[in-house]
Write an enzyme that holds these catalytic residues in place. Structure first.
Site, short mmCIF file in Angstrom:
data_model
loop_
_atom_site.label_atom_id
_atom_site.label_comp_id
_atom_site.label_asym_id
_atom_site.label_seq_id
_atom_site.Cartn_x
_atom_site.Cartn_y
_atom_site.Cartn_z
N PHE A 14 98.31 -12.92 82.48
CA PHE A 14 99.18 -13.53 81.48
C PHE A 14 99.20 -15.06 81.62
O PHE A 14 98.86 -15.79 80.68
CB PHE A 14 100.56 -12.89 81.64
N SER A 126 106.25 -18.13 94.32
CA SER A 126 107.19 -17.32 93.55
C SER A 126 108.63 -17.54 94.02
O SER A 126 108.87 -17.77 95.21
CB SER A 126 106.85 -15.85 93.71
N TYR A 153 105.82 -8.47 98.49
CA TYR A 153 105.34 -9.49 97.53
C TYR A 153 105.93 -10.86 97.90
O TYR A 153 105.20 -11.85 98.05
CB TYR A 153 105.77 -9.08 96.11
N LYS A 157 103.80 -14.11 99.54
CA LYS A 157 103.78 -15.39 98.80
C LYS A 157 104.36 -16.49 99.68
O LYS A 157 103.86 -17.62 99.71
CB LYS A 157 104.58 -15.26 97.50
N ARG A 282 117.93 -1.44 90.06
CA ARG A 282 116.64 -1.28 90.75
C ARG A 282 116.80 -1.67 92.21
O ARG A 282 117.44 -2.70 92.51
CB ARG A 282 115.63 -2.25 90.12
C1 UD1 Z 1 110.12 -11.45 88.41
C2 UD1 Z 1 108.64 -11.26 88.46
C3 UD1 Z 1 108.12 -11.48 89.82
C4 UD1 Z 1 108.51 -12.87 90.25
C5 UD1 Z 1 110.03 -12.94 90.23
C6 UD1 Z 1 110.48 -14.33 90.57
C7 UD1 Z 1 107.98 -9.76 86.67
C8 UD1 Z 1 107.62 -8.37 86.32
N1 UD1 Z 1 108.32 -9.95 87.97
O1 UD1 Z 1 110.82 -10.42 89.10
O2 UD1 Z 1 106.70 -11.40 89.82
O3 UD1 Z 1 108.06 -13.16 91.52
O4 UD1 Z 1 110.47 -12.68 88.90
O5 UD1 Z 1 111.86 -14.35 90.67
O6 UD1 Z 1 107.93 -10.67 85.88
N2 UD1 Z 1 115.49 -5.31 84.01
C9 UD1 Z 1 116.22 -4.50 83.17
N3 UD1 Z 1 115.52 -3.69 82.33
C10 UD1 Z 1 114.16 -3.63 82.27
C11 UD1 Z 1 113.42 -4.46 83.13
C12 UD1 Z 1 114.12 -5.30 84.00
O7 UD1 Z 1 117.46 -4.51 83.19
O8 UD1 Z 1 113.63 -2.84 81.46
C13 UD1 Z 1 116.21 -6.23 84.89
C14 UD1 Z 1 115.80 -6.10 86.35
O9 UD1 Z 1 116.55 -5.10 86.98
C15 UD1 Z 1 116.11 -7.50 86.86
C16 UD1 Z 1 115.86 -8.39 85.65
O10 UD1 Z 1 115.88 -7.55 84.52
O11 UD1 Z 1 117.45 -7.61 87.24
C17 UD1 Z 1 114.54 -9.13 85.71
O12 UD1 Z 1 113.53 -8.17 86.01
P1 UD1 Z 1 111.97 -8.50 85.95
O13 UD1 Z 1 111.64 -9.10 84.64
O14 UD1 Z 1 111.24 -7.30 86.38
O15 UD1 Z 1 111.80 -9.70 86.98
P2 UD1 Z 1 112.20 -9.89 88.51
O16 UD1 Z 1 112.48 -8.61 89.20
O17 UD1 Z 1 113.26 -10.92 88.52
#
Ligand code: UD1
Length: 327
Positions: A14, A126, A153, A157, A282
């Site tokens: 990406f 990260s 991870y 990093k 999560r």
């Molecule tokens: C992300 C990055 C990770 C990076 C980190 C830096 C992604 C997939 N991961 O992790 O590589 O190192 O930021 O801080 O981009 N959530 C929901 N519903 C969903 C998906 C996610 O509620 O369907 C919530 C998760 O529980 C979390 C938040 O949204 O609290 C962000 O999640 P996500 O986008 O996966 O990113 P990070 O876990 O912060």
């Protein structure tokens, strides 16, 4: 500006895809490396046939292959090392592989770039390197030898960023939550914005893990690409121009958005009436993650220009047309 040959690992990812596109548009030439573990050919569609681009399908753990690419007919001047195990969740189940790709292979590539006198090595660090800091806005010093990262991870990093810092050669960009067009919405490990956009456009409930009160510092991929150029000394607008950075730098907007707020803005932009659906939190999820991005701003004058709403509108618009045609 002087044209440079750049190596971009993770060129089908990406962020890597956006970076290659920009470098080529600026007149640089690019050697791109990817093994399609999480990258996609479609992320290279806009530049795969560009005369300044050459693609090498290989894994970054193959240091012998990378050495050949670096020493090609025209030697590489700048290395952007973005290839990695990108999923925090996947790393929990595969700690050894994560350490091999995100740390040991990176360490070998860093040494190689240094030996071959590249002007710099820019690493995709990260925010996950910080673990749970309890700080409102996180500064770079918050990660140190005693820091307990929440995932393999984050640990891998951190180890690579530390070696970059200690070596005095190269920079590591600790990006917070990156989003924008071409982020893969389809994997269970996908970032929250791409998932919410896809769910809202399909009229499905948006999936919220926990109570949705957790917050993140979201930054648009176009701003992240600018930060990479500045770190490498390739951005003309930098002051002073053309100086590669050394050390670790946060890349974020310094603004918090809760997951609930995000769900509501995306639903509005997508014209969707889908309601949130709540699931258990999560494991390993950080509650609040916010960058203090003052160090990069002080070093380069960098200021992210894409605000949340226009950035999300751009992402929803892409997903409306682009994601439908993905292969
Ligand atoms: C992300 C990055 C990770 C990076 C980190 C830096 C992604 C997939 N991961 O992790 O590589 O190192 O930021 O801080 O981009 N959530 C929901 N519903 C969903 C998906 C996610 O509620 O369907 C919530 C998760 O529980 C979390 C938040 O949204 O609290 C962000 O999640 P996500 O986008 O996966 O990113 P990070 O876990 O912060």
């Amino acid at each position: 500006m002087h044209a440079s040959k750049c190596l971009v690992t993770g060129c089908a990812g990406f962020v890597g895809g956006h970076l290659c596109e920009k470098l080529l548009a600026m007149g640089h030439t690019v050697a791109g490396v990817d093994n399609f573990f999480s990258g996609h050919r479609r992320n290279m569609a806009s530049f795969a046939d560009h005369p300044g681009f050459r693609f090498y399908e290989t894994c970054v753990t193959r240091t012998d292959e990378l050495a050949k690419i670096l020493a090609g007919d025209v030697p590489v001047r700048v290395c952007f090392h973005l290839a990695a195990v990108v999923s925090v969740a996947w790393s929990m189940d595969h700690p050894d592989r994560t350490m091999e790709v995100n740390h040991r292979a990176s360490q070998r590539l860093h040494a190689l770039c240094r030996e071959q006198n590249l002007s710099t090595f820019v690493f995709a660090g990260s925010a996950a390197e910080y673990g749970e800091t309890g700080q409102a806005a996180i500064k770079e010093e918050a990660a140190g030898p005693g820091t307990v990262q929440l995932s393999p991870y984050g640990r891998a990093k951190y180890l690579t960023t530390s070696l970059v810092e200690q070596s005095g050669y190269g920079a590591s960009l600790r990006c917070f939550n990156i989003y924008g067009p071409r982020q893969d919405p389809a994997s269970p490990y996908s970032g929250v914005i791409s998932r919410f956009c896809m769910q809202a456009l399909a009229g499905e409930p948006v999936t919220i893990f926990g109570d949705g009160g957790q917050t993140r510092d979201f930054i648009h991929v176009a701003d992240v690409v600018r930060a990479y150029l500045l770190a490498a000394g390739l951005d003309d607008s930098a002051d002073p121009p053309g100086t590669p950075l050394h050390g670790a730098f946060n890349v974020g907007r310094g603004e918090s958005t809760s997951i609930l707020e995000l769900a509501s803005i995306i639903a509005e932009l997508a014209g969707s009436r889908s309601e949130p659906r709540f699931f258990p939190p999560r494991p390993g999820d950080i509650r609040h993650s916010l960058a203090d991005a003052g160090k990069l701003a002080a070093a380069t004058g960098f200021k992210p220009v894409t605000a949340m709403r226009p950035g999300l509108a751009d992402t929803v618009a892409w997903m409306r047309v682009g994601a439908a045609g993905q292969s």
